[in-house]
Enzyme design. Structure first.
Site, mmCIF file in Angstrom:
data_model
loop_
_atom_site.group_PDB
_atom_site.id
_atom_site.type_symbol
_atom_site.label_atom_id
_atom_site.label_comp_id
_atom_site.label_asym_id
_atom_site.label_seq_id
_atom_site.Cartn_x
_atom_site.Cartn_y
_atom_site.Cartn_z
ATOM 1 N N LYS A 13 94.557 77.403 59.136
ATOM 2 C CA LYS A 13 93.785 76.933 57.966
ATOM 3 C C LYS A 13 94.311 75.568 57.508
ATOM 4 O O LYS A 13 93.531 74.673 57.162
ATOM 5 C CB LYS A 13 93.885 77.974 56.851
ATOM 6 C CG LYS A 13 93.453 77.535 55.480
ATOM 7 C CD LYS A 13 91.956 77.391 55.344
ATOM 8 C CE LYS A 13 91.655 76.621 54.075
ATOM 9 N NZ LYS A 13 90.636 77.066 53.252
ATOM 10 N N THR A 68 94.919 80.355 50.384
ATOM 11 C CA THR A 68 95.577 79.431 51.314
ATOM 12 C C THR A 68 96.983 79.177 50.795
ATOM 13 O O THR A 68 97.151 78.588 49.722
ATOM 14 C CB THR A 68 94.799 78.103 51.424
ATOM 15 O OG1 THR A 68 93.471 78.395 51.861
ATOM 16 C CG2 THR A 68 95.468 77.170 52.419
ATOM 17 N N LYS A 97 96.963 70.838 46.747
ATOM 18 C CA LYS A 97 97.942 71.884 47.084
ATOM 19 C C LYS A 97 98.009 72.083 48.598
ATOM 20 O O LYS A 97 99.094 72.181 49.185
ATOM 21 C CB LYS A 97 97.528 73.186 46.365
ATOM 22 C CG LYS A 97 98.342 74.403 46.664
ATOM 23 C CD LYS A 97 97.665 75.508 47.453
ATOM 24 C CE LYS A 97 96.234 75.823 47.245
ATOM 25 N NZ LYS A 97 95.661 76.812 48.123
HETATM 26 P P1 NA7 Z 1 90.281 79.291 41.525
HETATM 27 O O1 NA7 Z 1 88.846 79.268 41.163
HETATM 28 O O2 NA7 Z 1 91.191 78.274 40.924
HETATM 29 O O3 NA7 Z 1 90.833 80.762 41.173
HETATM 30 C C1 NA7 Z 1 92.201 81.041 41.265
HETATM 31 C C2 NA7 Z 1 92.416 82.495 41.034
HETATM 32 O O4 NA7 Z 1 93.840 82.741 41.150
HETATM 33 C C3 NA7 Z 1 92.014 82.967 39.640
HETATM 34 O O5 NA7 Z 1 91.533 84.285 39.733
HETATM 35 C C4 NA7 Z 1 93.348 82.921 38.896
HETATM 36 O O6 NA7 Z 1 93.401 83.749 37.790
HETATM 37 C C5 NA7 Z 1 94.275 83.413 39.975
HETATM 38 N N1 NA7 Z 1 95.691 83.084 39.710
HETATM 39 C C6 NA7 Z 1 96.262 81.878 39.603
HETATM 40 N N2 NA7 Z 1 97.592 81.994 39.380
HETATM 41 C C7 NA7 Z 1 97.850 83.320 39.340
HETATM 42 C C8 NA7 Z 1 99.029 84.074 39.154
HETATM 43 N N3 NA7 Z 1 100.235 83.492 38.962
HETATM 44 N N4 NA7 Z 1 98.934 85.415 39.188
HETATM 45 C C9 NA7 Z 1 97.734 86.018 39.402
HETATM 46 N N5 NA7 Z 1 96.572 85.362 39.577
HETATM 47 C C10 NA7 Z 1 96.643 84.021 39.561
HETATM 48 O O7 NA7 Z 1 90.501 79.201 43.093
HETATM 49 P P2 NA7 Z 1 89.462 79.533 44.265
HETATM 50 O O8 NA7 Z 1 88.849 80.855 44.018
HETATM 51 O O9 NA7 Z 1 88.589 78.350 44.501
HETATM 52 O O10 NA7 Z 1 90.456 79.594 45.519
HETATM 53 C C11 NA7 Z 1 91.279 80.727 45.751
HETATM 54 C C12 NA7 Z 1 92.066 80.501 47.020
HETATM 55 O O11 NA7 Z 1 91.184 80.322 48.161
HETATM 56 C C13 NA7 Z 1 92.948 79.263 47.022
HETATM 57 O O12 NA7 Z 1 94.153 79.511 47.713
HETATM 58 C C14 NA7 Z 1 92.114 78.229 47.748
HETATM 59 O O13 NA7 Z 1 92.932 77.192 48.286
HETATM 60 C C15 NA7 Z 1 91.369 79.033 48.758
HETATM 61 P P3 NA7 Z 1 92.894 83.235 36.320
HETATM 62 O O14 NA7 Z 1 91.418 83.475 36.303
HETATM 63 O O15 NA7 Z 1 93.267 81.775 36.240
HETATM 64 O O16 NA7 Z 1 93.649 84.074 35.368
#
Ligand code: NA7
Length: 283
Positions: free
Chosen positions: A166, A91, A234
């Site tokens: 959304k 999102t 967010k």
């Molecule tokens: P989570 O459980 O907080 O997971 C977030 C994911 O995003 C996780 O895999 C993170 O990797 C990844 N992440 C965060 N910042 C980065 C950057 N800068 N680069 C690459 N990957 C990143 O969120 P949800 O799964 O509950 O939700 C995901 C989305 O769906 C979100 O927009 C919600 O609002 C709806 P990490 O494991 O921390 O290295």
């Protein structure tokens, strides 16, 4: 289909697992190492993950994270082939989505925004609803993947409209839950029996999907994250920003944001957003 799945958080990991279960050839990547999915290949970078993919599916936290995955070092744009479809289930800001799609189009890639509703349980059970923006033909091509991870996809219009819809959905979730939480706090203070109130809510027109989902957790006071408060916070910021850009005010949501600001200050960001009930109750 050959799918690269980028982002194995609360939502992404079970979504990728459901693709594997339905027989798709999945390569996964996650920013921090150690997160894997049984039956999927693990890649060392987005660039490596997308090399042979027909479809790239992204599910990361916010706008900056999607930009990083797409256009950062060893990102999707460094490895993508013309004809690849990129679907983003994060999102994020609708305006940024349109910009990302235009940049990828120059490389011959098609973009779909498909944020989800259904939370962690929907991701695990393969019952998500995808709120999609993109060309109809493109959405049809990825239909088997929508069906592997969800129960429905709804096309809201062109690229960016999925994200816009959304935000309009989460605005309602935030306000409905806030109404439930404030009602509970008031009823407790006035000495109403909570169990009786729950029964009344469920048999009246006040009943809602949001409250049905949250009530068992509230009863157990289990505020571990299904949908972390930091992500709803967010989404509230994104929604208020989109409203500002559209020249309108959302006074209800702006007020609810103050509760989230307080929860954040109290260190509750990694708990479920349902924990805002405790913030209200602590007054
Ligand atoms: P989570 O459980 O907080 O997971 C977030 C994911 O995003 C996780 O895999 C993170 O990797 C990844 N992440 C965060 N910042 C980065 C950057 N800068 N680069 C690459 N990957 C990143 O969120 P949800 O799964 O509950 O939700 C995901 C989305 O769906 C979100 O927009 C919600 O609002 C709806 P990490 O494991 O921390 O290295």
């Amino acid at each position: 289909m050959r799918v690269a799945f980028l982002g194995l958080g609360i939502m992404g990991r079970p979504m990728a697992a459901n693709l594997v279960k339905k027989g798709h050839a999945v390569t996964v990547w996650n920013r921090s190492t150690g997160k894997t999915v049984d039956g999927a290949r693990t890649a060392g970078s987005p660039k490596e993950a997308v090399a042979n993919a027909e479809v790239v599916w992204i599910c990361v936290s916010d706008t900056a994270a999607v930009e990083q995955v797409l256009f950062g070092e060893d990102g999707v744009a460094d490895g993508i082939k013309p004809g690849t479809i990129v679907v983003d289930s994060s999102t994020i800001a609708p305006a940024a989505t349109v910009r990302f799609a235009e940049r990828l189009k120059k490389q011959g890639a098609e973009f779909v925004d498909a944020p989800v509703t259904g939370s962690k349980i929907g991701a695990e059970n393969g019952t998500l609803i995808f709120i999609a923006g993109g060309r109809e033909e493109t959405l049809e091509k990825v239909r088997p993947l929508f069906e592997a991870m969800g129960k429905q996809f709804v096309r809201m219009g062109d690229v960016g409209k999925g994200e816009a819809a959304k935000l309009a959905m989460n605005l309602q979730i935030a306000l409905i839950y806030e109404g439930f939480a404030e009602a509970l706090v008031l009823a407790r203070k006035l000495g109403v029996d909570q169990k009786a109130l729950f029964t009344l809510i469920q048999s009246s027109m006040v009943r809602s999907g949001v409250v049905d989902y949250k009530m068992p957790f509230v009863e157990k006071e289990d505020f571990s994250a299904n949908f972390p408060l930091r992500l709803m916070h967010k989404d509230i910021r994104l929604t208020l920003e989109a409203a500002r850009e559209a020249g309108i005010e959302l006074p209800g949501l702006a007020t609810v944001k103050q509760v989230y600001d307080r929860a954040d200050k109290a260190g509750l960001s990694d708990m479920d957003y349902a924990v805002t009930l405790s913030v209200l109750a602590s007054d």
